[in-house]
Design a protein around this motif. Structure first.
Motif, PDB file in Angstrom:
ATOM      1  N   THR A   1       9.487  13.118 -22.002  1.00 42.29           N
ATOM      2  CA  THR A   1       9.875  12.715 -23.380  1.00 42.29           C
ATOM      3  C   THR A   1       9.818  11.565 -23.542  1.00 42.29           C
ATOM      4  O   THR A   1      10.640  10.172 -22.850  1.00 42.29           O
ATOM      5  N   SER A   2       9.248  10.571 -24.587  1.00 46.93           N
ATOM      6  CA  SER A   2       9.049   9.500 -24.217  1.00 46.93           C
ATOM      7  C   SER A   2      10.588   8.318 -25.518  1.00 46.93           C
ATOM      8  O   SER A   2      10.792   9.156 -26.068  1.00 46.93           O
ATOM      9  N   HIS A   3      10.683   7.291 -25.152  1.00 47.12           N
ATOM     10  CA  HIS A   3      11.273   6.635 -25.945  1.00 47.12           C
ATOM     11  C   HIS A   3      11.144   7.044 -27.814  1.00 47.12           C
ATOM     12  O   HIS A   3      11.498   6.718 -28.386  1.00 47.12           O
ATOM     13  N   HIS A   4       9.991   6.729 -27.656  1.00 48.41           N
ATOM     14  CA  HIS A   4       8.820   6.374 -28.820  1.00 48.41           C
ATOM     15  C   HIS A   4       9.073   8.083 -29.171  1.00 48.41           C
ATOM     16  O   HIS A   4      10.196   7.782 -31.036  1.00 48.41           O
ATOM     17  N   ASP A   5       9.386   8.820 -28.599  1.00 47.00           N
ATOM     18  CA  ASP A   5       9.580  10.330 -29.569  1.00 47.00           C
ATOM     19  C   ASP A   5      11.174  10.647 -29.237  1.00 47.00           C
ATOM     20  O   ASP A   5      11.035  11.257 -30.468  1.00 47.00           O
ATOM     21  N   VAL A   6      11.374   9.941 -28.698  1.00 50.44           N
ATOM     22  CA  VAL A   6      12.932  10.015 -28.842  1.00 50.44           C
ATOM     23  C   VAL A   6      13.461   9.886 -30.083  1.00 50.44           C
ATOM     24  O   VAL A   6      14.375   9.944 -30.830  1.00 50.44           O
TER      25      VAL A   6
ATOM     26  N   ALA B   1       0.662  -1.305   0.247  1.00 51.90           N
ATOM     27  CA  ALA B   1      -0.071  -0.382   0.104  1.00 51.90           C
ATOM     28  C   ALA B   1       1.023   1.441   0.539  1.00 51.90           C
ATOM     29  O   ALA B   1       1.901   1.056   0.760  1.00 51.90           O
ATOM     30  N   PHE B   2       0.539   2.135  -1.011  1.00 51.28           N
ATOM     31  CA  PHE B   2       1.126   3.473  -0.852  1.00 51.28           C
ATOM     32  C   PHE B   2      -0.382   4.582  -1.324  1.00 51.28           C
ATOM     33  O   PHE B   2      -0.554   4.698  -1.670  1.00 51.28           O
ATOM     34  N   GLU B   3       0.474   5.918  -1.140  1.00 55.83           N
ATOM     35  CA  GLU B   3      -0.238   6.856  -1.336  1.00 55.83           C
ATOM     36  C   GLU B   3       0.657   7.407  -2.519  1.00 55.83           C
ATOM     37  O   GLU B   3       0.983   7.172  -3.549  1.00 55.83           O
ATOM     38  N   TYR B   4      -0.672   8.183  -3.330  1.00 57.96           N
ATOM     39  CA  TYR B   4      -0.634   8.530  -4.626  1.00 57.96           C
ATOM     40  C   TYR B   4      -1.234  10.350  -4.810  1.00 57.96           C
ATOM     41  O   TYR B   4      -1.818  10.263  -4.767  1.00 57.96           O
ATOM     42  N   VAL B   5       0.398  10.977  -5.431  1.00 56.48           N
ATOM     43  CA  VAL B   5       0.156  12.032  -6.523  1.00 56.48           C
ATOM     44  C   VAL B   5       0.174  12.024  -7.456  1.00 56.48           C
ATOM     45  O   VAL B   5       0.967  11.747  -8.396  1.00 56.48           O
ATOM     46  N   ARG B   6      -0.538  13.355  -8.110  1.00 55.76           N
ATOM     47  CA  ARG B   6      -0.553  13.793  -9.093  1.00 55.76           C
ATOM     48  C   ARG B   6      -0.008  15.341  -9.703  1.00 55.76           C
ATOM     49  O   ARG B   6      -1.500  15.323  -9.934  1.00 55.76           O
ATOM     50  N   PRO B   7       0.997  15.765  -9.096  1.00 59.69           N
ATOM     51  CA  PRO B   7       0.790  17.095  -9.074  1.00 59.69           C
ATOM     52  C   PRO B   7       0.666  17.155 -10.651  1.00 59.69           C
ATOM     53  O   PRO B   7       1.275  16.770 -11.949  1.00 59.69           O
ATOM     54  N   GLY B   8       0.557  19.265 -10.779  1.00 60.11           N
ATOM     55  CA  GLY B   8       0.721  19.677 -12.457  1.00 60.11           C
ATOM     56  C   GLY B   8       1.327  20.224 -12.564  1.00 60.11           C
ATOM     57  O   GLY B   8       1.526  20.991 -13.857  1.00 60.11           O
ATOM     58  N   SER B   9       2.543  19.937 -12.083  1.00 57.97           N
ATOM     59  CA  SER B   9       3.517  21.662 -12.424  1.00 57.97           C
ATOM     60  C   SER B   9       5.088  20.753 -11.551  1.00 57.97           C
ATOM     61  O   SER B   9       5.329  20.103 -10.637  1.00 57.97           O
ATOM     62  N   VAL B  10       5.958  21.406 -12.000  1.00 60.01           N
ATOM     63  CA  VAL B  10       7.281  20.633 -11.297  1.00 60.01           C
ATOM     64  C   VAL B  10       7.954  21.455 -10.337  1.00 60.01           C
ATOM     65  O   VAL B  10       8.153  20.810  -9.348  1.00 60.01           O
TER      66      VAL B  10
ATOM     67  N   PRO C   1       3.157  18.539 -18.134  1.00 58.69           N
ATOM     68  CA  PRO C   1       3.271  19.589 -19.847  1.00 58.69           C
ATOM     69  C   PRO C   1       4.963  20.143 -19.982  1.00 58.69           C
ATOM     70  O   PRO C   1       5.191  19.449 -20.823  1.00 58.69           O
ATOM     71  N   GLU C   2       5.361  20.379 -18.532  1.00 64.95           N
ATOM     72  CA  GLU C   2       6.765  20.834 -19.169  1.00 64.95           C
ATOM     73  C   GLU C   2       8.027  20.176 -19.238  1.00 64.95           C
ATOM     74  O   GLU C   2       9.207  20.359 -19.066  1.00 64.95           O
TER      75      GLU C   2
ATOM     76  N   GLU D   1      14.774  15.969  -5.298  1.00 62.37           N
ATOM     77  CA  GLU D   1      15.068  16.700  -6.561  1.00 62.37           C
ATOM     78  C   GLU D   1      14.141  16.091  -7.472  1.00 62.37           C
ATOM     79  O   GLU D   1      14.632  14.690  -7.479  1.00 62.37           O
ATOM     80  N   LEU D   2      13.998  16.752  -8.798  1.00 61.42           N
ATOM     81  CA  LEU D   2      13.675  16.021  -9.884  1.00 61.42           C
ATOM     82  C   LEU D   2      14.460  16.386 -11.040  1.00 61.42           C
ATOM     83  O   LEU D   2      14.308  17.123 -11.134  1.00 61.42           O
ATOM     84  N   LEU D   3      14.627  15.553 -11.883  1.00 65.73           N
ATOM     85  CA  LEU D   3      15.163  15.135 -13.349  1.00 65.73           C
ATOM     86  C   LEU D   3      14.413  15.653 -14.249  1.00 65.73           C
ATOM     87  O   LEU D   3      12.909  15.434 -15.068  1.00 65.73           O
ATOM     88  N   VAL D   4      14.668  17.333 -14.729  1.00 67.93           N
ATOM     89  CA  VAL D   4      13.668  17.706 -15.391  1.00 67.93           C
ATOM     90  C   VAL D   4      14.163  17.663 -17.159  1.00 67.93           C
ATOM     91  O   VAL D   4      13.180  18.123 -18.097  1.00 67.93           O
ATOM     92  N   GLU D   5      15.302  17.470 -17.478  1.00 68.67           N
ATOM     93  CA  GLU D   5      15.643  17.603 -18.680  1.00 68.67           C
ATOM     94  C   GLU D   5      17.178  17.404 -19.304  1.00 68.67           C
ATOM     95  O   GLU D   5      17.427  16.885 -18.009  1.00 68.67           O
ATOM     96  N   VAL D   6      17.346  16.549 -20.005  1.00 68.79           N
ATOM     97  CA  VAL D   6      18.551  16.547 -19.878  1.00 68.79           C
ATOM     98  C   VAL D   6      19.344  16.796 -21.535  1.00 68.79           C
ATOM     99  O   VAL D   6      18.650  17.669 -22.694  1.00 68.79           O
ATOM    100  N   ARG D   7      20.845  17.638 -21.253  1.00 66.09           N
ATOM    101  CA  ARG D   7      21.184  18.424 -22.357  1.00 66.09           C
ATOM    102  C   ARG D   7      22.556  17.650 -22.471  1.00 66.09           C
ATOM    103  O   ARG D   7      22.993  16.959 -22.570  1.00 66.09           O
ATOM    104  N   ILE D   8      22.119  17.415 -24.125  1.00 69.91           N
ATOM    105  CA  ILE D   8      23.120  16.223 -25.323  1.00 69.91           C
ATOM    106  C   ILE D   8      24.410  17.794 -26.071  1.00 69.91           C
ATOM    107  O   ILE D   8      23.223  18.311 -27.360  1.00 69.91           O
TER     108      ILE D   8
END
Length: 284
Positions: free
Chosen positions: A76-81, A5-14, A58-59, A165-172
Motif C-alpha cells: 500500500t503506497s504512502h499516498h493511499d495510507v 548487473a543483476f537478474e530481475y523477476v516479477r512474480p504474480g503472487s505471494v 494484487p494481494e 520471507e516476504l512482509l505481506v501486511e501490517v496489523r494495527i
C-alpha cells in the motif's frame, strides 16, 4: 551512477515470490516501491544477484478492518495510507506521520512495507509503527508468522525477516480516542529526520492514563522512550509533561554525523517529545 548487473523477476503472487526468494537465498533483494533500493543500487551500496519485484502482486495492496484491527497490505503506497478514511479515523498517527515523508512523488511510489523492511532508523514510519504497537505479518516457506513491531527491527537496516520471507501486511490495533502527534526536525524540507518523535496519548478524567512515545533516529533501530512513557502516566499539567520529556533520551545511543552530534540529538529528543506529547494530550 549505473547499478551493478543483476537478474530481475516479477512474480504474480505471494507464493511465487516466496518460492523465488527461497531458491535465491541471500543473493536476492525485494523491490517494493523502489524509493530505498534503487538509490542503493545506483550508488553501488547493494549488490544483489537477483531483484524480485513484488509491485504487481494484487494481494499485497489494500486496507481493511478485522475485528478492531486495521490490516494494511505491505505494498500500500504512502499516498493511499494518507488518504484512507479508516486509517485517519483509527490510526491517525500513521496518516499524519506518512504525510511528512519526503515529497509527493516519493509518497506516490513508496510503500509502507518497503519503508519498514528497509529499516532505516532515520525513516519516519518505523518509530510510528512501534508507538502504535503494530504487528507485522511475514510469509515464507514455513508459512505465516506474526512479528511484534518491538521485535522486528534488529539493527541498522536489519529486520527479523528471513531471506526467504516476504512482509505481506501490517496489523494495527485501532487507537480511537487517543490523541497523537508526530514531530520531527530536519535541516531542509524533504530530508531525513535528524530526530523524530511519535506520540500517542490516552487521557482519562483530565490526566494521562497511557502514553506511547516512539523515537526516530536515536539509535540503530527505532526506540520507545520507556522512561518518559512511565513518567507521563498520571500527568495532569504542562509542567509534569515537561519533566517526563527530560528522560526521553535515556537508554538511547544516537549517532554522530554531519547533521548532528549525539548530544544535540538527545536535546532534540527532549524538546520534540515535550511538543509532541503536549499536542497529543491537548495541552499544547
Amino acid at each position: 551512477m549505473i547499478p551493478p548487473a543483476f537478474e530481475y523477476v516479477r512474480p504474480g503472487s505471494v507464493d511465487e515470490a516466496v518460492r523465488t526468494l527461497a531458491d535465491a537465498g541471500e543473493d536476492a533483494k525485494v523491490l517494493a516501491g523502489g524509493q530505498s533500493l534503487l538509490p542503493l543500487l545506483r550508488l553501488r551500496l547493494a549488490f544483489p544477484e537477483l531483484v524480485v519485484d513484488v509491485g504487481r502482486i494484487p494481494e499485497l495492496r489494500g486496507i481493511h478492518e478485522d475485528e478492531g484491527t486495521l490490516v494494511i497490505g505491505a505494498m500500500t503506497s504512502h499516498h493511499d495510507v494518507i488518504r484512507d478514511p479508516r486509517i485517519r479515523r483509527h490510526a491517525g498517527l500513521l496518516a499524519a506521520a506518512t504525510a511528512t515523508v519526503a515529497d509527493p512523488a516519493v509518497r506516490h511510489r513508496g510503500t509502507l512495507g518497503g519503508a519498514l523492511a528497509h529499516a532505516d532508523p532515520a525513516g519516519d514510519l518505523p518509530a510510528v509503527i512501534l508507538a502504535l504497537d503494530a504487528t507485522l505479518i511475514a510469509v515464507g516457506p514455513r508459512g505465516r508468522r506474526a512479528i511484534p513491531a518491538g521485535e522486528f527491527f534488529l539493527d541498522y537496516l536489519q529486520t527479523a525477516l528471513a531471506p526467504d520471507e516476504l512482509l505481506v501486511e501490517v496489523r494495527i490495533p485501532a487507537a480511537d480516542g487517543w490523541g497523537f502527534r508526530y514531530e520531527k526536525f530536519q535541516r531542509i524540507a524533504q530530508a531525513w529526520a535528524v530526530v523524530g518523535v511519535a506520540a500517542l496519548v490516552r487521557r482519562d478524567n483530565g490526566h494521562i492514563a497511557e502514553a506511547h512515545v516512539g523515537l526516530t533516529n536515536m539509535g540503530a533501530v527505532p526506540l520507545r522512550a520507556g522512561a518518559t512513557e512511565e513518567a507521563l502516566v498520571g500527568a495532569e499539567a504542562v509542567d509534569a509533561v515537561r519533566r517526563a520529556a527530560e528522560s526521553a533520551a535515556e537508554g538511547t545511543h544516537p549517532s554522530s554525523d554531519p547533521s548532528a552530534s549525539p548530544a544535540y540529538r538527545a536535546h532534540l529528543a527532549r524538546v520534540l517529545t515535550r511538543r509532541a506529547v503536549l499536542t497529543a494530550a491537548g495541552m499544547g
